[in-house]
Design an enzyme around this catalytic site. Structure first.
Site, PDB file in Angstrom:
ATOM      1  N   PRO A 120      26.374  44.234  22.592  1.00  0.00           N
ATOM      2  CA  PRO A 120      25.787  44.913  23.754  1.00  0.00           C
ATOM      3  C   PRO A 120      26.503  44.566  25.057  1.00  0.00           C
ATOM      4  O   PRO A 120      26.322  45.250  26.061  1.00  0.00           O
ATOM      5  CB  PRO A 120      24.336  44.429  23.782  1.00  0.00           C
ATOM      6  CG  PRO A 120      24.209  43.378  22.758  1.00  0.00           C
ATOM      7  CD  PRO A 120      25.439  43.335  21.926  1.00  0.00           C
ATOM      8  N   GLU A 125      22.059  35.708  17.222  1.00  0.00           N
ATOM      9  CA  GLU A 125      22.320  35.730  18.673  1.00  0.00           C
ATOM     10  C   GLU A 125      23.735  36.216  18.996  1.00  0.00           C
ATOM     11  O   GLU A 125      24.128  36.264  20.159  1.00  0.00           O
ATOM     12  CB  GLU A 125      22.096  34.338  19.279  1.00  0.00           C
ATOM     13  CG  GLU A 125      20.654  33.878  19.290  1.00  0.00           C
ATOM     14  CD  GLU A 125      19.717  34.899  19.950  1.00  0.00           C
ATOM     15  OE1 GLU A 125      20.073  35.431  21.009  1.00  0.00           O
ATOM     16  OE2 GLU A 125      18.639  35.148  19.391  1.00  0.00           O
ATOM     17  N   ARG A 167      34.596  62.304  12.327  1.00  0.00           N
ATOM     18  CA  ARG A 167      34.421  63.735  12.638  1.00  0.00           C
ATOM     19  C   ARG A 167      35.661  64.322  13.292  1.00  0.00           C
ATOM     20  O   ARG A 167      35.863  65.525  13.290  1.00  0.00           O
ATOM     21  CB  ARG A 167      33.234  63.928  13.599  1.00  0.00           C
ATOM     22  CG  ARG A 167      31.879  63.705  12.983  1.00  0.00           C
ATOM     23  CD  ARG A 167      30.783  63.852  14.033  1.00  0.00           C
ATOM     24  NE  ARG A 167      30.721  65.211  14.582  1.00  0.00           N
ATOM     25  CZ  ARG A 167      30.197  66.253  13.957  1.00  0.00           C
ATOM     26  NH1 ARG A 167      29.670  66.097  12.767  1.00  0.00           N
ATOM     27  NH2 ARG A 167      30.183  67.447  14.515  1.00  0.00           N
ATOM     28  N   ASP A 197      31.332  70.778  19.907  1.00  0.00           N
ATOM     29  CA  ASP A 197      30.304  69.753  20.079  1.00  0.00           C
ATOM     30  C   ASP A 197      30.144  69.364  21.552  1.00  0.00           C
ATOM     31  O   ASP A 197      31.094  69.447  22.326  1.00  0.00           O
ATOM     32  CB  ASP A 197      30.700  68.461  19.326  1.00  0.00           C
ATOM     33  CG  ASP A 197      30.342  68.520  17.845  1.00  0.00           C
ATOM     34  OD1 ASP A 197      29.515  69.348  17.463  1.00  0.00           O
ATOM     35  OD2 ASP A 197      30.914  67.708  17.090  1.00  0.00           O
TER      36      ASP A 197
HETATM   37  N1  SAM Z   1      22.096  37.990  21.963  1.00  0.00           N
HETATM   38  C1  SAM Z   1      22.907  39.170  22.032  1.00  0.00           C
HETATM   39  C2  SAM Z   1      22.918  39.709  23.460  1.00  0.00           C
HETATM   40  O1  SAM Z   1      21.894  39.605  24.134  1.00  0.00           O
HETATM   41  O2  SAM Z   1      23.920  40.277  23.890  1.00  0.00           O
HETATM   42  C3  SAM Z   1      22.361  40.249  21.097  1.00  0.00           C
HETATM   43  C4  SAM Z   1      22.538  39.910  19.665  1.00  0.00           C
HETATM   44  S1  SAM Z   1      22.008  41.206  18.589  1.00  0.00           S
HETATM   45  C5  SAM Z   1      20.381  40.742  18.178  1.00  0.00           C
HETATM   46  C6  SAM Z   1      22.913  40.903  17.133  1.00  0.00           C
HETATM   47  C7  SAM Z   1      24.145  41.778  16.953  1.00  0.00           C
HETATM   48  O3  SAM Z   1      23.783  43.147  16.949  1.00  0.00           O
HETATM   49  C8  SAM Z   1      25.206  41.669  18.030  1.00  0.00           C
HETATM   50  O4  SAM Z   1      26.044  40.539  17.831  1.00  0.00           O
HETATM   51  C9  SAM Z   1      25.953  42.967  17.863  1.00  0.00           C
HETATM   52  O5  SAM Z   1      26.943  42.905  16.853  1.00  0.00           O
HETATM   53  C10 SAM Z   1      24.854  43.924  17.437  1.00  0.00           C
HETATM   54  N2  SAM Z   1      24.356  44.750  18.551  1.00  0.00           N
HETATM   55  C11 SAM Z   1      23.124  44.706  19.116  1.00  0.00           C
HETATM   56  N3  SAM Z   1      23.006  45.612  20.088  1.00  0.00           N
HETATM   57  C12 SAM Z   1      24.188  46.261  20.152  1.00  0.00           C
HETATM   58  C13 SAM Z   1      24.688  47.297  20.980  1.00  0.00           C
HETATM   59  N4  SAM Z   1      23.961  47.846  21.958  1.00  0.00           N
HETATM   60  N5  SAM Z   1      25.959  47.719  20.786  1.00  0.00           N
HETATM   61  C14 SAM Z   1      26.726  47.162  19.807  1.00  0.00           C
HETATM   62  N6  SAM Z   1      26.297  46.167  18.992  1.00  0.00           N
HETATM   63  C15 SAM Z   1      25.049  45.718  19.169  1.00  0.00           C
END
Ligand code: SAM
Length: 228
Positions: A89, A116, A154, A169
């Site tokens: 994220p 995490e 795609r 699209d």
């Molecule tokens: N503690 C992290 C933070 O607050 O940035 C979030 C960890 S999340 C629970 C676990 C994993 O989900 C991340 O390491 C990532 O690979 C994936 N993930 C969660 N949200 C995402 C998003 N918006 N975009 C891409 N990957 C995401």
């Protein structure tokens, strides 16, 4: 295109890769997706791939050794390894324009986080590109990797039944705006009718109507796309 995906839950991909357009692209060898579980590379005698965060706090952090070793092992087998995309994220937000750029790469790697997230040294050593699918948090990178895989596939030549489909699209390189409303049979449903122009067979007129509808919809919902 070949995509190597690193995930602690590779079985999540089996239904996803086994159906519909994606399955057809795999069967026709337009796409080759290989799944790797970093757990296979762990040197921890209990098979662990995560540990508690230094500094305290909730949850677990993915340990550097299994992931760095897994990625480096696969990269070392390849003549020209492509970019490493790390799902997070905290990354740059994914969009169609970026997908169009990456669809020209012969090879991609995708790292799916869990818990995490990743130990920072994984990023320091592998120097991946961090990709976010939006400003929200999901449980793991697998669903995010699926979003990237579908967006890119795609755009591969021959992947869709009709090449025009990806071009019309929303957000496509043709126009960068939202798609027009679509209709199919019947002509009337619960008192709502299909716009006459779509039944006219007059293709220049249909194109003009669709363009107008796309612009109106974009102006109402995503003005910034027209400004761009
Ligand atoms: N503690 C992290 C933070 O607050 O940035 C979030 C960890 S999340 C629970 C676990 C994993 O989900 C991340 O390491 C990532 O690979 C994936 N993930 C969660 N949200 C995402 C998003 N918006 N975009 C891409 N990957 C995401």
């Amino acid at each position: 295109m070949r995509i190597d995906v690193f995930s602690l839950f590779p079985e999540l991909f089996s239904g996803f890769l086994g159906e519909s357009i994606l399955k057809r692209a795999l069967d026709r060898q337009l796409l080759d997706v290989r799944l790797h579980n970093p757990r296979q590379w762990t040197e921890n005698k209990h098979g662990r791939v995560d540990d508690r965060p230094y500094g305290g706090g909730p949850g677990m952090v993915l340990s550097p050794q299994p992931i760095v070793d897994a990625v480096q092992a696969i990269r070392s087998e390849m003549e020209q390894p492509g970019p490493i995309l790390l799902l997070s994220p905290t990354g740059r937000t994914w969009n169609q324009r970026w997908a169009e750029e990456l669809a020209t790469e012969p090879h991609l790697m995708m790292l799916c986080g869990r818990y995490e997230g990743f130990d920072q040294r994984i990023l320091d050593i592998l120097q991946p590109i961090e990709v976010s699918i939006g400003d929200y948090v999901i449980n793991g990178g697998e669903v995010a990797a699926m979003v990237l895989i579908e967006t890119v596939m795609r755009l591969l030549p021959g992947a869709l039944g009709d090449e025009q489909s990806a071009l019309q699209d929303s957000f496509s390189s043709e126009n960068r705006i939202l798609e027009f409303p679509q209709y199919t049979r019947p002509r009337e449903f619960r008192g709502l009718t299909v716009p006459e122009v779509l039944l006219s067979g007059d293709h220049p007129k249909i194109d003009a109507w669709r363009r107008q509808e796309s612009e109106t919809r974009t102006r109402q919902r995503r003005r910034e796309l027209l400004d761009e």
